[in-house]
Write a protein that holds these residues in place. Structure first.
Motif, PDB file in Angstrom:
ATOM      1  N   ILE A 143     -43.040 110.135 -55.489  1.00 23.11           N
ATOM      2  CA  ILE A 143     -42.419 109.017 -56.205  1.00 23.11           C
ATOM      3  C   ILE A 143     -41.437 109.479 -57.274  1.00 23.11           C
ATOM      4  CG2 ILE A 143     -44.383 107.502 -55.774  1.00 23.11           C
ATOM      5  CD1 ILE A 143     -45.317 108.025 -58.615  1.00 23.11           C
ATOM      6  N   GLU A 144     -41.283 110.782 -57.440  1.00 21.22           N
ATOM      7  CA  GLU A 144     -40.273 111.324 -58.359  1.00 21.22           C
ATOM      8  C   GLU A 144     -39.529 112.456 -57.649  1.00 21.22           C
ATOM      9  OE1 GLU A 144     -41.386 112.393 -62.354  1.00 21.22           O
ATOM     10  OE2 GLU A 144     -43.092 111.030 -62.326  1.00 21.22           O
ATOM     11  N   PRO A 145     -38.366 112.181 -57.100  1.00 18.16           N
ATOM     12  CA  PRO A 145     -37.650 110.900 -57.059  1.00 18.16           C
ATOM     13  C   PRO A 145     -38.236 109.951 -56.027  1.00 18.16           C
ATOM     14  CG  PRO A 145     -36.428 112.571 -55.881  1.00 18.16           C
ATOM     15  CD  PRO A 145     -37.611 113.272 -56.488  1.00 18.16           C
ATOM     16  N   ILE A 146     -37.686 108.731 -56.024  1.00 20.32           N
ATOM     17  CA  ILE A 146     -38.136 107.692 -55.104  1.00 20.32           C
ATOM     18  C   ILE A 146     -36.911 107.039 -54.489  1.00 20.32           C
ATOM     19  CG2 ILE A 146     -38.164 105.671 -56.648  1.00 20.32           C
ATOM     20  CD1 ILE A 146     -41.053 105.161 -55.561  1.00 20.32           C
ATOM     21  N   ALA A 147     -37.097 106.317 -53.406  1.00 21.19           N
ATOM     22  CA  ALA A 147     -35.957 105.739 -52.673  1.00 21.19           C
ATOM     23  C   ALA A 147     -36.088 104.226 -52.588  1.00 21.19           C
ATOM     24  CB  ALA A 147     -35.865 106.342 -51.275  1.00 21.19           C
ATOM     25  N   VAL A 148     -34.952 103.566 -52.410  1.00 23.86           N
ATOM     26  CA  VAL A 148     -34.886 102.134 -52.138  1.00 23.86           C
ATOM     27  C   VAL A 148     -34.048 101.947 -50.876  1.00 23.86           C
ATOM     28  CG1 VAL A 148     -34.020  99.890 -52.898  1.00 23.86           C
ATOM     29  CG2 VAL A 148     -35.165 101.397 -54.525  1.00 23.86           C
ATOM     30  N   VAL A 149     -34.616 101.258 -49.893  1.00 26.31           N
ATOM     31  CA  VAL A 149     -33.916 100.974 -48.643  1.00 26.31           C
ATOM     32  C   VAL A 149     -33.561  99.494 -48.628  1.00 26.31           C
ATOM     33  CG1 VAL A 149     -34.082 100.956 -46.125  1.00 26.31           C
ATOM     34  CG2 VAL A 149     -35.117 102.820 -47.431  1.00 26.31           C
TER      35      VAL A 149
END
Length: 363
Positions: free
Chosen positions: A194-200
């Protein structure tokens, strides 16, 4: 009833009628055809319509594309056992290797002694060769011990699970006391990075080219993540990838943005509004979105002039963002426009304006 009594009743009725008529003719504001004593008409003028206004202003307007997205872990790993059952004990003795090493050392010393003796012909050559074979045998035993030790170390490493990435561990899938098997499809636990994390998120195919133009420049394309209502900004990241095909069923294409997420504001499977910044229009006239009215002839606003008269003004509009609309033509910065009460107005109507604070772009 006696005639005298009837006569008095008739006199009283006539007197009341005369008194009422005299009052109607002489009361204030009446008499002489409904005119005042000065002869002027008392008919009131049209009342001013109360409205709320805001000022148009000049400023920069970001051109952005907003789409609904879902937060996903950048990587996920399912932890599985590589051995069956439980480790109860080690299957080797640490002293065994030391004993074979000592035997090898002693055999090598005897071989050196035999070498001196055979050179002086004090012992038979066969005895020297036998001792040399003993040394090689001891060396083989030591190598066998070392190989067994390395094998056991590998087996022991299977009992220690090392994650290939750092992340957040979910709820365990197997409770203590249960038997585990190698490559169990269910696994023991899932680790999400979750670090980093993504948004689709998905955008319409018609909006793909403006995004690709920015993405192909090689510069970072900013992407902001807002909450479900689109009011609170949760995180700022960059566009990381564009899918290689358009979904023919929905006519959309998927994009992925990456966010550092050091504060943990984004969580896997969270719904967010992704906002991709495409361009910034510098120094344009910005009008509140609430002021824009639409009719058969296009968009218009009511401009309140300094004398309190509302004037209908047709507009040529540009992009909008954060409650503000760029006006290409028809409005100047500093003019007051009606943002509440426009449905009651007509061109040239008198208004009673009440000013409100101007709208601001989202931070």
């Amino acid at each position: 009833m006696r005639p005298a009594a009837q006569k008095w009743i008739a006199v009283v009725i006539v007197g009341c009628v005369l008194a009422g008529g005299a009052y109607a003719l002489t009361r204030p504001g009446k008499g002489q055809g409904g005119k005042t004593s000065g002869g002027a008409s008392a008919a009131p003028g049209p009342r001013a319509t109360p409205v709320v206004i805001a000022l148009a202003r000049a400023g920069d307007l970001p051109v952005a594309l907003t789409a609904l997205g879902s937060v996903t872990a950048l990587n996920t790993v399912t932890v599985r056992s590589r051995v069956d059952g439980q480790l109860l004990k080690t299957l080797f003795s640490e002293g065994q290797l030391a004993r074979d090493m000592a035997a090898l050392q002693n055999a090598r010393l005897d071989l050196e002694r035999y070498r001196v003796l055979v050179d002086k012909e004090m012992i038979a050559r066969q005895q020297f060769d036998t001792q040399a074979a003993t040394v090689r045998q001891a060396e083989g035993a030591v190598k066998a011990d070392q190989g067994q030790l390395e094998l056991i170390k590998v087996q022991l490493s299977y009992t220690r699970i090392t994650a290939p990435l750092s992340g957040r561990v979910g709820l365990r899938l197997v409770d203590p006391g249960n038997m585990v098997k190698a490559n169990d499809p269910g696994g023991l636990v899932v680790i999400a990075q979750i670090e980093p994390i993504a948004v689709v998120f998905a955008i319409p195919e018609d909006s793909l080219q403006p995004v690709l133009r920015q993405y192909r420049t090689g510069k970072a394309v900013p992407v902001d993540a807002y909450d479900r209502e689109g009011k609170k900004k949760l995180a700022t990241g960059v566009l990381a990838a564009v899918d290689n095909q358009i979904d023919p069923g929905t006519g959309t294409v998927k994009l992925k943005a990456s966010f550092p997420n050091h504060d943990g504001a984004l969580f896997p499977n969270q719904f967010v509004n992704a906002r991709v910044l495409l361009d910034v229009l510098p120094n344009v006239v910005l009008a509140p979105g609430e002021a824009i009215q639409r009719g058969p002839q296009g968009a218009f606003v009511y401009v309140v002039k300094p004398d309190g008269i509302a004037q209908m003004r047709r507009l040529e509009l540009g992009p909008s963002d954060g409650g503000l609309v760029a006006v290409k033509q028809g409005l100047a910065a500093g003019e007051a426009v009606v943002v509440d009460g426009a449905e009651k107005l007509q061109d040239g109507a008198k208004v009673e304006p009440r000013e409100r604070a101007p709208a601001r772009t989202r931070s």
